[in-house]
Design a protein around this motif. Structure first.
Motif, PDB file in Angstrom:
ATOM      1  N   THR A  37      16.588  27.067 -17.548  1.00 60.78           N
ATOM      2  CA  THR A  37      15.444  27.715 -16.905  1.00 60.78           C
ATOM      3  C   THR A  37      15.089  27.009 -15.599  1.00 60.78           C
ATOM      4  O   THR A  37      15.625  25.947 -15.284  1.00 60.78           O
ATOM      5  N   ASP A  41       8.249  24.030 -17.951  1.00 62.09           N
ATOM      6  CA  ASP A  41       6.951  24.595 -18.311  1.00 62.09           C
ATOM      7  C   ASP A  41       7.205  25.958 -18.963  1.00 62.09           C
ATOM      8  O   ASP A  41       7.520  26.935 -18.267  1.00 62.09           O
ATOM      9  N   ALA A  42       7.075  26.010 -20.272  1.00 59.00           N
ATOM     10  CA  ALA A  42       7.416  27.248 -20.996  1.00 59.00           C
ATOM     11  C   ALA A  42       6.544  28.432 -20.586  1.00 59.00           C
ATOM     12  O   ALA A  42       6.935  29.584 -20.783  1.00 59.00           O
ATOM     13  N   ASP A  43       5.371  28.153 -20.007  1.00 59.69           N
ATOM     14  CA  ASP A  43       4.486  29.245 -19.589  1.00 59.69           C
ATOM     15  C   ASP A  43       4.880  29.833 -18.241  1.00 59.69           C
ATOM     16  O   ASP A  43       4.417  30.903 -17.862  1.00 59.69           O
ATOM     17  N   ARG A  44       5.729  29.121 -17.491  1.00 60.87           N
ATOM     18  CA  ARG A  44       6.071  29.575 -16.140  1.00 60.87           C
ATOM     19  C   ARG A  44       7.576  29.662 -15.895  1.00 60.87           C
ATOM     20  O   ARG A  44       8.006  30.337 -14.952  1.00 60.87           O
ATOM     21  N   GLU A  46      11.408  30.464 -15.569  1.00 59.12           N
ATOM     22  CA  GLU A  46      12.194  31.695 -15.563  1.00 59.12           C
ATOM     23  C   GLU A  46      13.585  31.405 -16.109  1.00 59.12           C
ATOM     24  O   GLU A  46      14.182  30.353 -15.840  1.00 59.12           O
ATOM     25  N   TYR A 121      11.179  25.052 -27.358  1.00 60.36           N
ATOM     26  CA  TYR A 121      11.007  25.404 -25.945  1.00 60.36           C
ATOM     27  C   TYR A 121      11.745  26.702 -25.613  1.00 60.36           C
ATOM     28  O   TYR A 121      11.197  27.609 -24.984  1.00 60.36           O
ATOM     29  N   ALA A 124       9.981  29.622 -27.012  1.00 63.78           N
ATOM     30  CA  ALA A 124       8.737  29.924 -26.293  1.00 63.78           C
ATOM     31  C   ALA A 124       9.028  30.721 -25.022  1.00 63.78           C
ATOM     32  O   ALA A 124       8.339  31.713 -24.716  1.00 63.78           O
ATOM     33  N   VAL A 125      10.060  30.315 -24.273  1.00 64.19           N
ATOM     34  CA  VAL A 125      10.403  31.045 -23.045  1.00 64.19           C
ATOM     35  C   VAL A 125      10.910  32.446 -23.386  1.00 64.19           C
ATOM     36  O   VAL A 125      10.479  33.448 -22.790  1.00 64.19           O
ATOM     37  N   ARG A 128       8.137  34.752 -24.407  1.00 64.66           N
ATOM     38  CA  ARG A 128       7.315  35.238 -23.285  1.00 64.66           C
ATOM     39  C   ARG A 128       7.945  36.454 -22.623  1.00 64.66           C
ATOM     40  O   ARG A 128       7.260  37.367 -22.200  1.00 64.66           O
ATOM     41  N   TYR A 129       9.272  36.463 -22.556  1.00 65.61           N
ATOM     42  CA  TYR A 129       9.972  37.618 -21.994  1.00 65.61           C
ATOM     43  C   TYR A 129      10.014  38.788 -22.982  1.00 65.61           C
ATOM     44  O   TYR A 129       9.941  39.954 -22.580  1.00 65.61           O
ATOM     45  N   ARG A 131       7.995  39.625 -25.662  1.00 65.89           N
ATOM     46  CA  ARG A 131       6.787  40.295 -26.157  1.00 65.89           C
ATOM     47  C   ARG A 131       6.439  41.559 -25.379  1.00 65.89           C
ATOM     48  O   ARG A 131       6.072  42.572 -25.987  1.00 65.89           O
TER      49      ARG A 131
END
Length: 203
Positions: A37, A41-44, A46, A121, A124-125, A128-129, A131
């Protein structure tokens, strides 16, 4: 018990019935998974690449592994992350769109339990994609290599410090260390580490 409740809840949240097969666990098969990635940062972060390899019994099926480059949608990889995984903007600019990569990954993984090193991790990434596409992240059972290794070592030496770093862990399990931060290499190495732990009764 809690895992079963969680899976029932996730099944209700699944918004695309085509992916109900994710809840059908395949006996005797697992999938080792890794992603590269743009950041940690799993919230940001890509996605830049995704790789997965099936484990069937005592075999790691490298010849049929899944591996794809993903074209980032918002920001290309920066120099600091390129130093880690080696994926430059020009390497991923012709990668597949995230939605297409994820659809192919879901077909490959199916309901198989997932194996990985610090898998939380990656999940989590990916979640996010996923969901916005199917309503849930991957519902598959997750097997964390470092946790299984910790159990193995503390069984041998109760109370002792356990180094969960990747290189010492692999050396102790006598697993060959492929070049790191390549998604396919990391997925294969995690699969071999899982098999080494399974052979010691910690699979």
């Amino acid at each position: 018990m809690l895992a079963a409740i969680r899976r029932r809840w996730l099944r209700k949240k699944l918004s695309d019935p085509r992916y109900a097969f994710l809840f059908d666990e395949v006996a005797g098969e697992l999938v080792s998974l890794d992603c590269e990635t743009t950041s940690l940062d799993a919230d940001r972060a890509e996605l830049l690449s995704i790789a997965a390899v099936k484990i069937v019994g005592h075999r790691v099926l490298t010849s049929s592994a899944f591996s794809t480059l993903v074209r980032p949608e918002r920001r290309p990889p920066k120099a600091d992350s390129v130093k880690i995984h080696g994926l430059r903007p020009r390497d991923v600019e012709h990668g597949v769109a995230p939605a297409k990569a994820l659809a192919a990954l879901l077909d490959f993984v199916g309901g198989r339990p997932l194996v990985g090193y610090y898998l939380e991790y990656d999940l989590a990434v990916l979640g996010r994609y996923l969901r916005p596409l199917i309503g849930i992240g991957l519902p598959n059972r997750a097997i964390e290599i470092s946790a299984r290794y910790y159990d193995y070592k503390t069984r041998q030496h109760p109370g002792a410090h356990v180094d969960l770093s990747w290189a010492p862990l692999l050396a102790d399990l006598k697993v060959p260390a492929l070049a790191r931060h390549d998604a396919l290499n990391d997925a294969i190495t995690a699969a071999l580490a899982y098999q080494a732990l399974a052979a010691r009764g910690f699979g």
